[in-house]
Each structure stands twice: as structure tokens, then as C-alpha cells.
Design a protein around this motif. Sequence first.
Motif, PDB file in Angstrom:
ATOM      1  N   ILE A  42       0.858  -1.187   0.000  1.00 13.39           N
ATOM      2  CA  ILE A  42       0.000   0.000   0.000  1.00 13.39           C
ATOM      3  C   ILE A  42       0.893   1.235   0.000  1.00 13.39           C
ATOM      4  CG2 ILE A  42      -1.719   1.281   1.341  1.00 13.39           C
ATOM      5  CD1 ILE A  42      -2.890  -1.379   2.191  1.00 13.39           C
ATOM      6  N   ILE A  43       0.480   2.225  -0.779  1.00  4.08           N
ATOM      7  CA  ILE A  43       1.225   3.475  -0.886  1.00  4.08           C
ATOM      8  C   ILE A  43       0.223   4.628  -0.758  1.00  4.08           C
ATOM      9  CG2 ILE A  43       3.089   2.460  -2.238  1.00  4.08           C
ATOM     10  CD1 ILE A  43       1.815   3.447  -4.767  1.00  4.08           C
ATOM     11  N   LEU A  44       0.728   5.839  -0.546  1.00  2.00           N
ATOM     12  CA  LEU A  44      -0.167   6.963  -0.266  1.00  2.00           C
ATOM     13  C   LEU A  44       0.000   8.084  -1.280  1.00  2.00           C
ATOM     14  CD1 LEU A  44       0.229   7.243   3.626  1.00  2.00           C
ATOM     15  CD2 LEU A  44      -1.349   5.826   2.305  1.00  2.00           C
ATOM     16  N   GLY A  45      -1.110   8.760  -1.560  1.00  2.00           N
ATOM     17  CA  GLY A  45      -1.068   9.918  -2.460  1.00  2.00           C
ATOM     18  C   GLY A  45      -1.997  11.002  -1.957  1.00  2.00           C
ATOM     19  N   THR A  46      -1.789  12.188  -2.488  1.00  2.00           N
ATOM     20  CA  THR A  46      -2.637  13.321  -2.079  1.00  2.00           C
ATOM     21  C   THR A  46      -3.723  13.614  -3.100  1.00  2.00           C
ATOM     22  OG1 THR A  46      -1.182  14.865  -3.229  1.00  2.00           O
ATOM     23  CG2 THR A  46      -0.739  14.475  -0.872  1.00  2.00           C
ATOM     24  N   ASP A  47      -3.585  13.064  -4.334  1.00  2.00           N
ATOM     25  CA  ASP A  47      -4.383  13.539  -5.459  1.00  2.00           C
ATOM     26  C   ASP A  47      -4.126  15.041  -5.612  1.00  2.00           C
ATOM     27  OD1 ASP A  47      -5.941  13.097  -7.685  1.00  2.00           O
ATOM     28  OD2 ASP A  47      -7.454  11.976  -6.607  1.00  2.00           O
ATOM     29  N   SER A  48      -5.002  15.765  -6.318  1.00  2.00           N
ATOM     30  CA  SER A  48      -4.652  17.156  -6.650  1.00  2.00           C
ATOM     31  C   SER A  48      -5.320  18.153  -5.717  1.00  2.00           C
ATOM     32  CB  SER A  48      -5.105  17.459  -8.073  1.00  2.00           C
ATOM     33  OG  SER A  48      -6.510  17.658  -8.082  1.00  2.00           O
ATOM     34  N   LEU A  49      -4.942  19.406  -5.867  1.00  2.00           N
ATOM     35  CA  LEU A  49      -5.589  20.472  -5.079  1.00  2.00           C
ATOM     36  C   LEU A  49      -7.002  20.769  -5.586  1.00  2.00           C
ATOM     37  CD1 LEU A  49      -2.589  22.876  -4.373  1.00  2.00           C
ATOM     38  CD2 LEU A  49      -3.896  21.557  -2.696  1.00  2.00           C
ATOM     39  N   ALA A  50      -7.442  20.114  -6.660  1.00  2.00           N
ATOM     40  CA  ALA A  50      -8.858  20.216  -7.051  1.00  2.00           C
ATOM     41  C   ALA A  50      -9.734  19.429  -6.076  1.00  2.00           C
ATOM     42  CB  ALA A  50      -9.058  19.695  -8.471  1.00  2.00           C
ATOM     43  N   SER A  51      -9.141  18.414  -5.428  1.00  4.38           N
ATOM     44  CA  SER A  51      -9.933  17.563  -4.532  1.00  4.38           C
ATOM     45  C   SER A  51      -9.262  17.371  -3.171  1.00  4.38           C
ATOM     46  CB  SER A  51     -10.180  16.198  -5.172  1.00  4.38           C
ATOM     47  OG  SER A  51      -8.954  15.553  -5.444  1.00  4.38           O
ATOM     48  N   ASN A  52      -8.416  18.296  -2.793  1.00  3.39           N
ATOM     49  CA  ASN A  52      -7.765  18.201  -1.491  1.00  3.39           C
ATOM     50  C   ASN A  52      -7.461  19.617  -1.008  1.00  3.39           C
ATOM     51  OD1 ASN A  52      -6.447  17.235   0.807  1.00  3.39           O
ATOM     52  ND2 ASN A  52      -5.287  15.679  -0.331  1.00  3.39           N
ATOM     53  N   TYR A  53      -7.424  19.795   0.302  1.00  4.02           N
ATOM     54  CA  TYR A  53      -7.160  21.123   0.854  1.00  4.02           C
ATOM     55  C   TYR A  53      -5.667  21.410   0.933  1.00  4.02           C
ATOM     56  CZ  TYR A  53     -12.068  20.821   2.064  1.00  4.02           C
ATOM     57  OH  TYR A  53     -13.433  20.686   1.989  1.00  4.02           O
ATOM     58  N   GLN A  54      -4.847  20.352   0.828  1.00  6.12           N
ATOM     59  CA  GLN A  54      -3.393  20.518   0.882  1.00  6.12           C
ATOM     60  C   GLN A  54      -2.748  19.287   0.254  1.00  6.12           C
ATOM     61  OE1 GLN A  54      -5.037  20.134   4.319  1.00  6.12           O
ATOM     62  NE2 GLN A  54      -5.026  18.044   3.528  1.00  6.12           N
ATOM     63  N   LEU A  55      -1.467  19.428  -0.107  1.00  7.66           N
ATOM     64  CA  LEU A  55      -0.704  18.287  -0.626  1.00  7.66           C
ATOM     65  C   LEU A  55       0.261  17.867   0.477  1.00  7.66           C
ATOM     66  CD1 LEU A  55       0.060  19.573  -4.262  1.00  7.66           C
ATOM     67  CD2 LEU A  55      -1.935  18.292  -3.441  1.00  7.66           C
ATOM     68  N   SER A  56      -0.241  17.089   1.408  1.00 10.27           N
ATOM     69  CA  SER A  56       0.549  16.740   2.590  1.00 10.27           C
ATOM     70  C   SER A  56       0.331  15.277   2.943  1.00 10.27           C
ATOM     71  CB  SER A  56       0.121  17.638   3.766  1.00 10.27           C
ATOM     72  OG  SER A  56       0.490  17.036   4.986  1.00 10.27           O
ATOM     73  N   ILE A  57       1.403  14.508   2.929  1.00  7.09           N
ATOM     74  CA  ILE A  57       1.274  13.083   3.247  1.00  7.09           C
ATOM     75  C   ILE A  57       0.961  12.877   4.728  1.00  7.09           C
ATOM     76  CG2 ILE A  57       2.630  10.939   3.437  1.00  7.09           C
ATOM     77  CD1 ILE A  57       1.500  11.412   0.629  1.00  7.09           C
ATOM     78  N   ILE A  58       1.456  13.751   5.615  1.00  5.48           N
ATOM     79  CA  ILE A  58       1.125  13.552   7.028  1.00  5.48           C
ATOM     80  C   ILE A  58      -0.379  13.743   7.265  1.00  5.48           C
ATOM     81  CG2 ILE A  58       1.611  15.912   7.841  1.00  5.48           C
ATOM     82  CD1 ILE A  58       2.439  12.682   9.748  1.00  5.48           C
ATOM     83  N   GLU A  59      -1.026  14.588   6.475  1.00  4.98           N
ATOM     84  CA  GLU A  59      -2.488  14.747   6.606  1.00  4.98           C
ATOM     85  C   GLU A  59      -3.203  13.461   6.170  1.00  4.98           C
ATOM     86  OE1 GLU A  59      -4.446  17.073   7.886  1.00  4.98           O
ATOM     87  OE2 GLU A  59      -2.799  18.396   8.452  1.00  4.98           O
ATOM     88  N   GLU A  60      -2.680  12.788   5.150  1.00  2.00           N
ATOM     89  CA  GLU A  60      -3.278  11.519   4.703  1.00  2.00           C
ATOM     90  C   GLU A  60      -3.077  10.455   5.788  1.00  2.00           C
ATOM     91  OE1 GLU A  60      -5.028  11.631   1.863  1.00  2.00           O
ATOM     92  OE2 GLU A  60      -4.343  13.689   1.580  1.00  2.00           O
ATOM     93  N   ILE A  61      -1.893  10.434   6.385  1.00  2.00           N
ATOM     94  CA  ILE A  61      -1.610   9.478   7.462  1.00  2.00           C
ATOM     95  C   ILE A  61      -2.545   9.730   8.645  1.00  2.00           C
ATOM     96  CG2 ILE A  61       0.124   8.842   9.209  1.00  2.00           C
ATOM     97  CD1 ILE A  61       2.264   9.279   7.072  1.00  2.00           C
ATOM     98  N   LYS A  62      -2.722  10.994   8.978  1.00  2.00           N
ATOM     99  CA  LYS A  62      -3.578  11.362  10.110  1.00  2.00           C
ATOM    100  C   LYS A  62      -5.015  10.895   9.869  1.00  2.00           C
ATOM    101  CE  LYS A  62      -5.131  15.554  12.478  1.00  2.00           C
ATOM    102  NZ  LYS A  62      -5.054  17.018  12.428  1.00  2.00           N
ATOM    103  N   LEU A  63      -5.538  11.140   8.674  1.00  2.00           N
ATOM    104  CA  LEU A  63      -6.919  10.735   8.364  1.00  2.00           C
ATOM    105  C   LEU A  63      -7.063   9.217   8.424  1.00  2.00           C
ATOM    106  CD1 LEU A  63      -9.783  11.272   7.426  1.00  2.00           C
ATOM    107  CD2 LEU A  63      -8.938  11.518   5.077  1.00  2.00           C
ATOM    108  N   LEU A  64      -6.076   8.490   7.904  1.00  4.80           N
ATOM    109  CA  LEU A  64      -6.133   7.026   7.962  1.00  4.80           C
ATOM    110  C   LEU A  64      -6.044   6.536   9.404  1.00  4.80           C
ATOM    111  CD1 LEU A  64      -3.883   6.108   4.901  1.00  4.80           C
ATOM    112  CD2 LEU A  64      -6.346   5.704   5.100  1.00  4.80           C
ATOM    113  N   SER A  65      -5.184   7.171  10.170  1.00  2.09           N
ATOM    114  CA  SER A  65      -4.985   6.754  11.554  1.00  2.09           C
ATOM    115  C   SER A  65      -6.261   6.950  12.375  1.00  2.09           C
ATOM    116  CB  SER A  65      -3.830   7.567  12.145  1.00  2.09           C
ATOM    117  OG  SER A  65      -3.576   7.163  13.442  1.00  2.09           O
TER     118      SER A  65
END
Length: 380
Positions: free
Chosen positions: A305-328
Motif C-alpha cells: 500500500i502506498i499513499l497519495g494526495t491527489d490534486s488540489l482540485a480535490s484536497n485542501y493541501q498536498l501533505s502526506i502527514i495529513e493523509e496518514i492522520k486521516l487514515l490513523s
Amino acid sequence: MSYRKFKAAQIFTGNSWAPPESVLITSENGQIEAIIPMADAGENVLELDGILCPGFINAHCHLELSHMKGRIAPSTGMVPFLLQVMSRRQAAAEEIEIAMQEADQAMWNNGIVAVGDIANTADSLTVKKNSRIHYHTFIECSGFIGSTASIRFDQAKKIREEFNKIGPSGIVPHAPYSVSPELFRLIREYDSEAILSMHNQESVAEQEFFLSGYSAMNDLYNSIGVDIGFFQAPGTTSLRAVFPFLKNSRKLILVHNLTTSEEDLNFITKESSSTIYFCLCPSANKYINEKLPPVDLLQSYNDNIILGTDSLASNYQLSIIEEIKLLSVSFPTIKLGQLLKWATLNGAKALDMDHTLGSFEKGKLPGIVQLQDWKSKRVI
Ligand SMILES: [Zn+2]
């Protein structure tokens, strides 16, 4: 030779946690030398709070859509989202360029060292050329009408020639619902060694379109004036329907996987000789569909499994720690070390960058990121 020495409450190597009281030793420019016990580290150890880990890999982004930040309403569902992106992506070249520069800089500052980036145009060429981030550009091809396949593919090849001058790149299909069998074949015949990436099972509308032949996807094609009367629903999921075109690729990155089922996973396990990675972009899934992927199920299939931010059209920021936080928060049984491995070493492997990035192994230059209170900051 002078060394730099780093200590923190914890050190994650990219693969596992280092023993307590470890010190990370690098050369002056950040090349990894060793991880040793504090008792052997001598003087001049920089003591930091929080966690140290290798630089993050953002395995799925669309840098060229950065100017669309805040322009697309959230929670609309897939088809209204796609229509909004198509109708609103035009902007002045300077505006697009500045937004990409800012997004690239923000990713660098928050510890992202490499990006698997989708491109439909050559817009992001200059920013990538001048960036400190390692980019692998996936030139994305779409066209659901078979007779347009060669034109669409030739356009992608021209864009690919430009990106290939500045770094690794390849041509990839957009999604099961937007690529004809003819176009899939051209993409597959072009380069057997390519890393393939595809938006996969991103919505219930996609699933229904392949199962029954009718869903909001029909509205999408109606809205853009494309007659898809020829389409016969295969009566199976989108992944299973297009998998014959993908199954012998060297590496395959399936992005999103919102409706992926156990049957799908059993099917691709049996059919495939590829190394398959599941890329999760949970913030974007929430933004568009108010839904998260079946992470526990995907994890039980394999740990690629790997992580992505997708684009700023569908995300508030391009931050992998934010993706980790949401998953956690959403999947509390998944341990932080697992999430960090997905964000570092796994991503580097998926993008063929693990010879230099993704872990604190001797000789690598992976960057060092400090994590504290769900914020990430570049140390080197
Ligand atoms: Zn995407």
C-alpha cells in the motif's frame, strides 16, 4: 569527513522502528551512514522532539491542477466533480505556473521528496525541471471511443517526449470508464517495462456503469456530447473488466480502490504476474465522495500500500502527514509504523526510487522529516 547526528523520541527507518536511544548519522549533505546507539554517538548530537523518518513519497498527484484549489465544491460525487474539473481547469498560463510552483514548494517543505504525478499536458514541465523533488510523470491517456485511440495516443507520446528529457515518465490509462480497448492496447504495447498507474474503482457510479450499463457515468458522456450507445456493460466490476489489459505489467499502481471487493482481489491475485500497489488518497475520496476505501481488506491482500494526495482540485493541501492522520483516525487498528512504511519505503519501491529514497539505509539520500503533533517538517 564530518558527520551530522540526529536523535529524537523515536526514529522510523522506513521499514521499522529503530531501537530506543538510537542516533541517525549522515554525511554533511544527508547521505545515510548508520543508525547507532546513543552511547556510541559521541558529541554534537542534535536532539529533536517527536519522530524522525525518511522523506515522504506522494505516489499520486496532479501538479498541473494546483490552480484549482478551492474552486471545486466538495461532496458532489464523482461525475459532478469530473464535469467541474473539465469546465474549470482553463486558466492563464502564469496563474497555472505560480500555483504549481507554490504546490511544489509546499510539498518540499512538508517533507515530500518524490511524487508520482499525473500529467495531461506539458504544463508542469518547467516546475519539475527546477524542483528539488524527484518526479515520475505519468502521462495520462483517455478516450472511450475506439476510433480516436491512435490520435489520443500520439498526443500522449508527444507530451511524453518532453517529460522524458527531464526525468522518468511513462504513458498510462486514465480509468476503466474512459479508456477504450484499442487505447489500452496501444498503451500496453508501447513499453512493457513501464510502471502503470490507473484511477481504479473511484466511485459507485463507475462500479454500476460496468455492472448494469447505466449510472451517472452516462450523464457524464451525455454532458460532454459523446455517444456511448456502443457500450455493452460487461456485468462485472470495472477492475475485472479491464484487468486483462493490465495483468502482465511489471508494476501496476491502482489508485483509490473505493469499491474494491474481496472477489476483485481474489480475481487479480489469480490472473496477475504484476507487482500490484494500492495507492490510497483518503482526503480526496472524502472530498469527492464522502467515502473511504476498504483499507483493512486491501491490507489483508498484500502490504504493497502506498499513499497519495491527489490534486488540489480535490484536497485542501498536498501533505502526506495529513493523509496518514486521516487514515490513523479512521482505521485506528492500523499502527503508525505501518502507515509510515506505506508513506516512505513502499512508495519509493512503487516508483522505482528505492535505490536512493524511502529508508535510512547506508548510502541512500532519502531526506529526513520530523513529525510532531501531526505536523511534518523537513530537517534535511
Ligand atoms: Zn487522480
